[in-house]
Motif scaffolding. Sequence first.
Motif, PDB file in Angstrom:
ATOM      1  N   GLN A  68       5.697  21.213 -24.651  1.00  0.00           N
ATOM      2  CA  GLN A  68       6.203  20.828 -26.478  1.00  0.00           C
ATOM      3  C   GLN A  68       5.134  19.392 -26.458  1.00  0.00           C
TER       4      GLN A  68
ATOM      5  N   GLU B 182      13.668  17.090 -18.346  1.00  0.00           N
ATOM      6  CA  GLU B 182      12.518  16.773 -19.725  1.00  0.00           C
ATOM      7  C   GLU B 182      11.320  16.297 -18.677  1.00  0.00           C
TER       8      GLU B 182
ATOM      9  N   ILE C 247       6.089  24.583 -29.557  1.00  0.00           N
ATOM     10  CA  ILE C 247       6.997  24.361 -28.345  1.00  0.00           C
ATOM     11  C   ILE C 247       6.830  26.307 -28.538  1.00  0.00           C
TER      12      ILE C 247
ATOM     13  N   GLN D  81      10.393  20.835 -20.967  1.00  0.00           N
ATOM     14  CA  GLN D  81      11.417  21.203 -20.347  1.00  0.00           C
ATOM     15  C   GLN D  81      11.767  22.092 -19.389  1.00  0.00           C
TER      16      GLN D  81
END
Length: 146
Positions: free
Chosen positions: A64, A34, A69, A29
């Motif tokens: 991720q 993304e 994450i 991100q």
Amino acid sequence: MHSEDRAGDEQAGARNAKRSRVLLAAKLQTSRGELDARLRDLSRRGALLECQDQLAVGDEVVFQRGATIVPARVAWVAGNRVGIEFVEPIEESEVLVHVRVRAPAPPQQPPHSRFRRPRIGEDLSDYDRKLARVVGASLGVRLIDE
């Protein structure tokens, strides 16, 4: 200890962290959205990724992969490869989740449980049968049963 010494120790620690080579899909991100990436190397402190989109050293990203994450920053860029450093090291168990090696399935047993050596002549083509007859005749032996 001077702050420069501690920084050197931290960098050395990052380099000495146990790294696991993998080839898995991951996401980053970024402030631009993304990005799809390929995870090549993972440790508690960071990761090596390949991605087509250009990132710059110092960019803040969120790594991720599955349930992992982690906020990170871009430490270096070389072509399509990007090294990221996690803001906080992840747990060893999180690394292991992604590098778990699955044992290969055991080989399937043949229908018969005993090993049996095939006899000469079994599963021979017509040409191979003729050749076996000629060779056997020249040696004075019978190589295959008819």
